[in-house]
Design an enzyme around this catalytic site. Structure first.
Site, short mmCIF file in Angstrom:
data_model
loop_
_atom_site.label_atom_id
_atom_site.label_comp_id
_atom_site.label_asym_id
_atom_site.label_seq_id
_atom_site.Cartn_x
_atom_site.Cartn_y
_atom_site.Cartn_z
N ALA A 1 0.79 -1.24 0.00
CA ALA A 1 0.00 0.00 0.00
C ALA A 1 0.83 1.30 0.00
CB ALA A 1 -0.98 -0.03 1.17
N ARG B 1 -5.69 -0.57 -8.03
CA ARG B 1 -5.75 -1.45 -6.84
C ARG B 1 -6.79 -0.85 -5.89
NH1 ARG B 1 -1.36 -4.80 -5.36
NH2 ARG B 1 -2.99 -6.08 -4.42
N GLN C 1 4.04 -13.49 -1.90
CA GLN C 1 4.82 -12.34 -1.45
C GLN C 1 5.70 -12.70 -0.25
OE1 GLN C 1 1.60 -12.27 -2.23
NE2 GLN C 1 0.89 -10.28 -2.92
N ASP D 1 -3.60 -2.45 4.49
CA ASP D 1 -3.93 -1.73 3.25
C ASP D 1 -4.99 -0.68 3.44
OD1 ASP D 1 -2.53 -4.14 2.05
OD2 ASP D 1 -2.96 -2.90 0.31
N LYS E 1 -3.56 -8.39 3.53
CA LYS E 1 -3.49 -9.54 2.62
C LYS E 1 -4.34 -10.71 3.09
CE LYS E 1 -1.86 -9.81 -0.50
NZ LYS E 1 -2.70 -9.54 -1.69
O1 MRU Z 1 -1.30 -7.44 -2.77
P1 MRU Z 1 -0.15 -6.74 -2.11
O2 MRU Z 1 1.13 -7.50 -2.24
O3 MRU Z 1 -0.03 -5.30 -2.56
O4 MRU Z 1 -0.54 -6.73 -0.58
C1 MRU Z 1 0.31 -6.12 0.34
C2 MRU Z 1 -0.11 -6.25 1.74
O5 MRU Z 1 -1.13 -6.83 2.05
C3 MRU Z 1 0.74 -5.56 2.76
O6 MRU Z 1 0.68 -6.23 3.98
C4 MRU Z 1 0.23 -4.13 2.96
O7 MRU Z 1 0.14 -3.46 1.73
C5 MRU Z 1 1.08 -3.35 3.87
S1 MRU Z 1 2.64 -3.02 3.16
C6 MRU Z 1 3.54 -2.04 4.18
#
Ligand code: MRU
Length: 350
Positions: free
Chosen positions: A71, A112, A220, A261, A272
């Protein structure tokens, strides 16, 4: 758009010796005529490849394809994307200018839908542009937008550091910490959110180790978090997402640290997919569960998590791994990218 300044082992070794702040997930190179430089995260951990984005469409596509994700990083990228979108506009008429700007802003917003930092960053550039409504000056508005995007980038770096310093006290010697997805340097312009806490605790000389969930479907955790932690010499053990309960039941987890997010006014948190499951398990096993996030992730306009839009991605991400099928042809699958953890399961926010 694509460039690889240094290839293979050399580049890996160079990055390995740097502090996480120096994993430059996102950076602006050059002056106002420069470009946005991103690590292509879809290629990690096999290859460190950089992308040069010179148009807003380059940035939008990178966010959509998750070459850049997380995010806070998405927010920073969106601010620069808006600047890239307006820097060559020629109109000296404010309504025309604002109309063109709005088309780009809407397109970026749809890339997104759950990451609220995206909307937040677009709003910041929007506010700059609106401040020139009465006394419109094209070159000044473009310059001011660039300066605001640079400010958002610098602020994110500083905020990551502060999250790390504030949160480091949560970690005690010999702790085993569980984290999910990637809330590290790769998800921000700085040293991360949840992982920044880990980096600062290490800097303070604490001894601990980390369990990282692989984070299906896009991995990830295994591809990015394990890579980042190994780069920084943090002991890390990879687990499948469905193994966390087992470890908790064996008293092998002392603390859960995740990012976010989108956080509603009551503390309900989108992160996530799989975060909610971990939070419920942590409560059952009396393990503290903390969320680390910058203020740009907090959305005081919405009362609770039911008002957060959840992104659903292509089901092929479930039925295939990196292009190869892992389910029978035409298998029906659903792919929510995030879930909501009700605030009652969250011990606190850093
Ligand atoms: O789908 P993504 O990889 O963008 O999801 C990311 C996450 O869920 C992270 O935990 C969140 O963005 C926090 S990042 C500091």
């Amino acid at each position: 758009m694509v460039t690889s300044p240094r290839r293979g082992k050399d580049r890996t070794r160079l990055i390995a010796c740097l502090y996480p702040m120096q994993i430059q997930t996102i950076d602006w190179l050059g002056n106002e005529k420069g470009y946005l430089k991103l690590i292509d995260q879809t290629k990690l951990p096999r290859q460190i490849k950089y992308l040069k984005c010179r148009s807003w469409q380059d940035v939008a596509e990178s966010i959509k394809q998750m070459r850049l994700r997380g995010a806070p990083a998405i927010g920073v990228a969106a601010a620069f994307a808006l600047y890239l979108g307006i820097r060559n506009l020629k109109t000296t008429n404010y309504p025309n200018f604002y109309k063109k700007f709005s088309v780009i802003s809407h397109a970026l917003l749809s890339t997104r839908p759950t990451a609220v930092n995206l909307q937040w960053a677009l709003n910041r550039i929007d506010a700059i542009i609106r401040s020139y409504q009465r006394d419109f000056n094209l070159s000044r508005v473009i310059k001011a937008s660039f300066q605001e995007a640079m400010k958002i980038l610098q602020e994110d770096r500083e905020i990551c550091l502060q999250i790390g310093l504030n949160g480091a006290k949560l970690i005690k010697n010999n702790y085993n910490i569980l984290t999910h997805c990637n809330a590290g340097a790769l998800a921000t312009a700085g040293g991360g959110t949840a992982l920044s806490i880990i980096y600062q605790a290490k800097k303070q000389g604490k001894k601990f180790s980390v369990f990282a969930t692989e984070t299906r479907p896009l991995l990830q955790g295994s591809r990015l978090t394990v890579w980042e932690l190994k780069m920084n010499k943090i002991p890390v053990t990879l687990i499948c997402d469905n193994m966390a309960g087992f470890l908790m039941s064996r008293k092998q987890i002392d603390l859960v640290l995740v990012g976010a997010d989108h956080i509603a006014r009551n503390g309900d948190t989108a992160n996530k997919i799989g975060t909610y499951t971990l939070a419920v398990l942590a409560r059952e096993h009396k393990i503290p569960f903390y969320v680390a996030a910058p203020l740009s992730t907090f959305d005081y306009k919405i009362r609770n998590g039911s008002q957060i839009t959840i992104e659903f991605r292509n089901p092929e991400e479930i039925t295939h791994i990196q292009g190869r099928p892992i389910a029978p042809l035409n298998t029906k699958a659903t792919n929510p990218a995030f879930d909501i953890t009700p605030h009652k399961y969250i011990s606190g926010f850093v």
